[in-house]
Design a protein around this motif. Sequence first.
Motif, PDB file in Angstrom:
ATOM      1  N   LYS A 101      31.437  36.019  44.982  1.00  0.00           N
ATOM      2  CA  LYS A 101      32.631  36.428  45.026  1.00  0.00           C
ATOM      3  C   LYS A 101      33.516  36.800  43.639  1.00  0.00           C
ATOM      4  O   LYS A 101      34.346  37.044  43.605  1.00  0.00           O
ATOM      5  CB  LYS A 101      33.580  35.315  45.606  1.00  0.00           C
ATOM      6  N   THR A 102      32.568  36.705  42.658  1.00  0.00           N
ATOM      7  CA  THR A 102      33.476  36.664  41.174  1.00  0.00           C
ATOM      8  C   THR A 102      33.791  38.128  41.093  1.00  0.00           C
ATOM      9  O   THR A 102      34.849  38.758  40.448  1.00  0.00           O
ATOM     10  CB  THR A 102      32.290  36.693  40.269  1.00  0.00           C
ATOM     11  N   ASP A 103      33.093  39.163  41.476  1.00  0.00           N
ATOM     12  CA  ASP A 103      33.298  40.532  41.337  1.00  0.00           C
ATOM     13  C   ASP A 103      35.204  40.824  42.105  1.00  0.00           C
ATOM     14  O   ASP A 103      35.776  41.734  41.448  1.00  0.00           O
ATOM     15  CB  ASP A 103      32.325  41.639  41.984  1.00  0.00           C
ATOM     16  N   ASP A 104      35.107  40.283  43.165  1.00  0.00           N
ATOM     17  CA  ASP A 104      36.104  40.542  43.913  1.00  0.00           C
ATOM     18  C   ASP A 104      37.524  39.830  43.066  1.00  0.00           C
ATOM     19  O   ASP A 104      38.439  40.432  42.913  1.00  0.00           O
ATOM     20  CB  ASP A 104      36.376  39.826  45.296  1.00  0.00           C
ATOM     21  N   PHE A 105      37.344  38.677  42.661  1.00  0.00           N
ATOM     22  CA  PHE A 105      38.248  37.973  41.973  1.00  0.00           C
ATOM     23  C   PHE A 105      38.766  38.950  40.566  1.00  0.00           C
ATOM     24  O   PHE A 105      40.063  39.004  40.482  1.00  0.00           O
ATOM     25  CB  PHE A 105      37.843  36.482  41.506  1.00  0.00           C
ATOM     26  N   TRP A 106      37.906  39.471  39.919  1.00  0.00           N
ATOM     27  CA  TRP A 106      38.430  40.108  38.665  1.00  0.00           C
ATOM     28  C   TRP A 106      38.991  41.381  39.253  1.00  0.00           C
ATOM     29  O   TRP A 106      39.878  41.973  38.463  1.00  0.00           O
ATOM     30  CB  TRP A 106      37.109  40.415  37.845  1.00  0.00           C
ATOM     31  N   GLN A 107      38.714  41.903  40.334  1.00  0.00           N
ATOM     32  CA  GLN A 107      39.427  42.999  40.730  1.00  0.00           C
ATOM     33  C   GLN A 107      40.925  42.736  41.125  1.00  0.00           C
ATOM     34  O   GLN A 107      41.504  43.753  40.754  1.00  0.00           O
ATOM     35  CB  GLN A 107      38.569  43.851  42.044  1.00  0.00           C
ATOM     36  N   VAL A 108      41.164  41.854  41.762  1.00  0.00           N
ATOM     37  CA  VAL A 108      42.478  41.472  42.122  1.00  0.00           C
ATOM     38  C   VAL A 108      43.378  41.155  40.689  1.00  0.00           C
ATOM     39  O   VAL A 108      44.415  41.534  40.663  1.00  0.00           O
ATOM     40  CB  VAL A 108      42.568  40.206  42.919  1.00  0.00           C
ATOM     41  N   VAL A 109      42.624  40.436  39.549  1.00  0.00           N
ATOM     42  CA  VAL A 109      43.324  40.329  38.474  1.00  0.00           C
ATOM     43  C   VAL A 109      43.840  41.606  37.937  1.00  0.00           C
ATOM     44  O   VAL A 109      44.964  41.899  37.356  1.00  0.00           O
ATOM     45  CB  VAL A 109      42.509  39.359  37.317  1.00  0.00           C
ATOM     46  N   ARG A 110      43.077  42.714  37.770  1.00  0.00           N
ATOM     47  CA  ARG A 110      43.122  43.822  37.425  1.00  0.00           C
ATOM     48  C   ARG A 110      44.451  44.814  38.021  1.00  0.00           C
ATOM     49  O   ARG A 110      45.030  45.250  37.454  1.00  0.00           O
ATOM     50  CB  ARG A 110      41.687  44.544  37.121  1.00  0.00           C
ATOM     51  N   SER A 111      44.382  44.719  39.478  1.00  0.00           N
ATOM     52  CA  SER A 111      45.240  45.164  40.044  1.00  0.00           C
ATOM     53  C   SER A 111      46.797  44.479  40.129  1.00  0.00           C
ATOM     54  O   SER A 111      47.711  45.067  40.497  1.00  0.00           O
ATOM     55  CB  SER A 111      44.906  45.107  41.631  1.00  0.00           C
ATOM     56  N   PHE A 112      46.939  43.271  39.538  1.00  0.00           N
ATOM     57  CA  PHE A 112      47.980  42.666  39.447  1.00  0.00           C
ATOM     58  C   PHE A 112      49.137  43.225  38.746  1.00  0.00           C
ATOM     59  O   PHE A 112      50.324  43.348  38.993  1.00  0.00           O
ATOM     60  CB  PHE A 112      47.817  41.146  38.960  1.00  0.00           C
TER      61      PHE A 112
END
Length: 834
Positions: A101-112
């Motif tokens: 699930k690491t890739d999904d987590f960083w994608q959310v951080v970038r879209s914040f």
Amino acid sequence: MKILICRLQKNISVLAIIFIDPRFTLGDSSTFSAVFTVPANENHDALKQTLSGKNVIPATPLEIAINKKPGEFRDYESLQNRLEMMHDVVDGRLAGKLVAKTDDFWQVVRSFSGLQEQLANALQCVMVVRRNLKHVDELVCDQSKQIVEVHEKYEEKKNLLAKLHDISCLREAQSTVQMMLSQGDYPKAIECIETSLDVLSKELNGVTCFRHLASQLRELYSVIGRMMNEDFASLIQKELGVKPEAGTLIQAEGELSAVLLGLMRMRKYSFIGVLREEIVEGVKSVMRHVIKNQILNSGVDLSDFDPSLTQLGEPVRRMKHSDFLKTVRAVMDEEFYFCKRLEALQDILMEVAERAHPSNRHGSSQDIIIERLEEAKIDESDSEDETSEGSIGKSTGSGGFGGFVSGSAVNSNATATTLLSIEVRSDAFLKRVLPLIAEFGHQCAQQRISRLLMARAKNSAVTEATTPTQLSECIALVKEYQSQCEEEGWYSTQSQKVGGLGRAVNKLSMDYIEKFHAARKIRIGNMLDTELWKVTDVSIVDQNMVDLAIETGRLRSRKGNDDSGKKTFKRTGSSTTIDSGTSVSNQTGIIVDEESFVVVGSSITMIQILADYCEAISEMPSFAQDWNSRVVELLKTFNSRCCQLILGAGALQLVGLKTISVRNLALAGRSLELVCRFIPMVHDEMDRVLPEDRKSLLRYFKGVESEYRDHVNEISAKLISVIAHYTTNCLGMWDVKGNIPSPEFQQICRHMLKFHNGLTGIMPRDQIEALFRQVHENFKANLREHVTGMGITPHDTLKYGYVTQDYMYYQQNVKNMESCRNMELESLNDIMFD
């Protein structure tokens, strides 16, 4: 730990099943024991059973080496190692899930950061919208609010003006009501009072100047109610007490409508009780008026009666039948017209009720409760009516008016009389009883007509003089009246056509049938008890009655056939015409279809009675079952009584006969044959009127006819036994000597001649011959027996010759008898050796 295990259930197949069970809890004693104690069977160890089915490999060799007994706590170190192994498995699997699930987590951080920019733009747009809305509120909404406030002030002032107007009207309320009452406009006066009271209780509640007005108006309201009740009573008395002009049914329709509308709006329904009483009195008054006129026109002698004719029963009983029928018809016509007037009044009542209280499918809860209470009273009244009418119903015959019935508007068992006797307290119940006004009047008329019919029947002399034809004419009048009433729809329940007048006529008919039967039963009983068993003369009237019955096939009690002042006496093959003023002698026997019956008087009386019954059956076919049982009973009574008097020798004590002779027996037999000859005619008469489902009752006639024939055969057997007794006794004393003929044979021949002479003139020749053939057969048997017993044979020529000469003497005497001349008598040798 439990949560983690549950999440990994699908992927962990090496863990013990007990730890991944969603219901796992160490608080459960069985779960605790499975985890911390040694199991009884090593193969069923809960810590070794996995989803894959493979047993968990022991963590250390030490676990295997330790020997623990079942039920003891497991070795702590080995248990700790196993649980750590399982923990490691779970940690490994969770770590793998987190890496995935690491890739999904960083994608959310970038879209914040981009999301924050979008929110800032949205806030700027909202601020612009709010400034615009504020501007609109200032330009539009504030002005609208001002307009609404102005309208509300206008309405308040308008309402104030209306209240001031109401106050002005209320000040004049009492005077306005008085003016309306003086004009006879009760509905408007009531409406004015009700409106005023409604305004006082709502809009002007608490106004000091009107604190006494409400009580004054209520008192005036009650006064108006009493006034309307009094006006209604006087109007209805005038309406029902005087016959209106031709073409008019209701005279004061307008006044009645106004009073009724006022009473109904006030919900004062006591006028129904007043109307009920006036209908009863009106029916009674109409009937008394008609009967008085008919009595005066009938010419009844009134010297013994009160000139005012307050008591009408006795004058009615003294009327001729034709005058009485005219009276009944006149009463029915007037009562029918009276009920038509009630029907017109009923229409007015229903129309006013609809105006006062328009139909509402869903009534108020109070009306529904009152209606239920009234229905309970109806059921209670019906049960009482059925109990009180039970005795009348039991006396009703099997036929009569049972078939004339129709259907119900309110309750299948409730009658108009029952409903109108209950106090009306609701609009719904009022509308249910109003359609029954005309029917109630009709029921009252039925009761009065019933009393008229029963009053005449109280005189036993009148009842005895009444013929079935006259009674059937009265019944026909009642049926005609009921048919007219049925066409008008005045029978709302199943029992109304049977009840009232129908029950009275049924009771009247049954009483008549019972008295008719009792009178004839007593008559024939007295005839038999005083019967001398001698030949009776037959009048021309009786012969004509029988001739007419043979000709038409119907037995009727005609008193001769009148033809231009002459009587015709019909006989076989000829007709004799005799002037009615000429003295005509009676004949000895009665001719029935070319056969003469010489009989006793009681049998002729029985034929007359059967003719009366046949005529009654024809005239009153609806009571055929009742006639059937009684005529069968009478036939059986005649037969059994004849048997008691003749075969039972009862006549010896009753009329003083010295002995029951051959002639008496022959007369009894022929009398029974005569009555039996006419039983089929009574059977056919009954067959014509009995309904198909009651034809089985006809079997009783065949049974009675069989009993009569058996009785006749018994009489014949008795006659044969009488002569057989004499011949047997004489032969018993017979001694064959030189006296020819012997004294015994001379006595036998004298007895036979006497026997023959006793039958001659009573029984027909063929019957006498048949009897003597049987007597001869008995004589032959006795003769053969005695000759054989004395040992006489043809070889003893002397004695056998004496016997032959005695028998020839017997043959000669038998041949000399008129009825036996055709008999062929055997020779002595045939008798002895056949």
